[in-house]
Design an enzyme around this catalytic site. Structure first.
Site, PDB file in Angstrom:
ATOM      1  N   GLU A  43       0.991  -1.262   0.047  1.00 51.19           N
ATOM      2  CA  GLU A  43       0.007  -0.011   0.015  1.00 51.19           C
ATOM      3  C   GLU A  43       1.042   1.408  -0.008  1.00 51.19           C
ATOM      4  OE1 GLU A  43      -3.017   1.748   3.112  1.00 51.19           O
ATOM      5  OE2 GLU A  43      -3.184  -0.235   3.069  1.00 51.19           O
ATOM      6  N   ASP A  54      -4.643   9.810   9.979  1.00 52.66           N
ATOM      7  CA  ASP A  54      -3.283   9.132  10.183  1.00 52.66           C
ATOM      8  C   ASP A  54      -2.768   9.880  11.830  1.00 52.66           C
ATOM      9  OD1 ASP A  54      -2.448   7.453   8.321  1.00 52.66           O
ATOM     10  OD2 ASP A  54      -2.680   9.323   6.863  1.00 52.66           O
TER      11      ASP A  54
END
Lengths: 239, 113
Positions: A43, A54
């Site tokens: 990924e 994140d």
């Protein structure tokens, strides 16, 4: 029976890295090391100025890659280099705006030409997914949608109907980042989705150790994503 | 529903600046984008100096301290009024009070108390 991910008999290990972190050459080397030592898929994170999903590890790494000049185009180029050497599935992990600004059609075409499997877009909800879905259909890309512990069963069904790749289960309420263990609700959530879908399911966010993976695997999960833990381990080893 | 965002050519969101904290954001509510696209609303911009000047004018003439956000609207209203006949009525939505902005005002003017 659920569809199998990557036609594999076992569950897949998907490794997340950021092209350009800590620098371009090293990240390319890291990608090769991962693919040659057990990673089933990659990924590739597209650096973004507002990485809302994140935690601190990826935020910092993403920022560093961003100021070094890595953008969507560079990440696609990075994938193209790897594609010449490896057949493993490669996904982009990108927030919506860079894709939207680049143009869905243009980015999908370049993804297809670079044989990238699909994109994971954490801030594109299923309600607004149709445009991207049509483009993926046209360019033969997989769609990946996310769900979280708060996603209702009704919504999971909607998500399933738009999924051609796999469903990405966000393990916890919160952002990415290595965690030691999961709360109880994580497993209830995984069990719920696992029981109610025929599409492959992949669990990500917070996975950092084998014990967690062992626990997750009890629920017939098709794959896991490890990101922050790799970046952190990598930083430690570099020092 | 999409909205207008301050961004660079790669779709990276730009950092912003405004003397009014409520305007210091790289996007607007999607309702505004819709109103712009349907041409129901015309949007204009106002500079810091103009907003500060309007802030002073309303404070001095009406005894009302406007927040720095609607001070931008006031600045434009003053500009607009110059080009309209005296019998025209202009409505300004004074969306907040400026007590909260005194520090920003003093800093902008370089005044220390």
């Amino acid at each position: 029976m659920r569809e199998k991910l990557f036609d594999s008999k076992r569950s897949a290990l998907i490794c997340y890295i950021i092209p350009g972190y800590p620098d371009y050459e090293t990240s390319l080397k890291l990608a090769r090391i991962l693919l040659e030592n057990g990673a089933d898929a990659l990924e590739l994170g597209v650096p973004f100025s507002d990485p809302i999903a994140d935690g601190i590890t990826i935020q910092k790494a993403s920022y560093k890659a961003l100021i070094s000049g890595i953008n969507l185009k560079e990440v696609i180029k990075f994938a193209r280099i790897l594609r010449k050497e490896y057949s493993a599935p490669i996904y982009l992990m990108s927030y919506l705006n860079p894709l939207f600004k680049y143009g869905y059609e243009k980015v999908a075409e370049e993804m297809r030409d670079s044989e990238i499997n699909g994109a994971i877009i954490p801030d594109l909800p299923v309600d607004l997914f149709d445009d991207w879905y049509r483009i993926c259909e046209k360019f033969n890309l997989e769609t990946v949608l996310l769900c979280s512990p708060s996603t209702s069963l009704k919504r999971i069904k909607m998500i399933e109907s738009k999924t051609t790749g796999f469903i990405y289960l966000v393990s916890i309420f919160g952002v990415t980042g290595a965690r030691e263990y999961f709360p109880e609700y994580t497993f209830n959530f995984i069990a719920k989705v696992s029981k109610n879908t025929r599409k492959p399911i992949v669990v990500g966010f917070g996975i950092s150790n084998p014990l967690q993976v062992k626990e997750i695997m009890k629920y017939d999960v098709d794959g896991i994503v490890v990101g922050s833990a790799i970046l952190r381990y990598f930083e430690k080893e570099r020092k | 529903m999409k909205t207008y965002v301050l961004q660079d050519e790669n779709g990276q969101i730009k950092t912003t600046y405004s003397i009014a904290p409520g305007l210091d954001y790289p996007a607007v509510g999607p309702e505004h984008s819709y109103l712009k696209d349907t041409k129901r609303v015309e949007y204009v911009s106002v500079k810091d100096e103009e907003a500060i000047e309007a802030f002073e004018i309303l404070s001095k003439t009406e005894g009302i301290i406007p927040a720095l956000e609607p001070s931008h609207a006031l600045a434009y209203a003053i500009k607009l009024a110059r080009n309209l006949s005296k019998d025209k009525v202009i409505i300004v939505n004074l969306s907040g009070r400026g007590d909260k902005d005194i520090d920003s005002y003093l800093k902008f003017k370089g005044i220390s108390l």
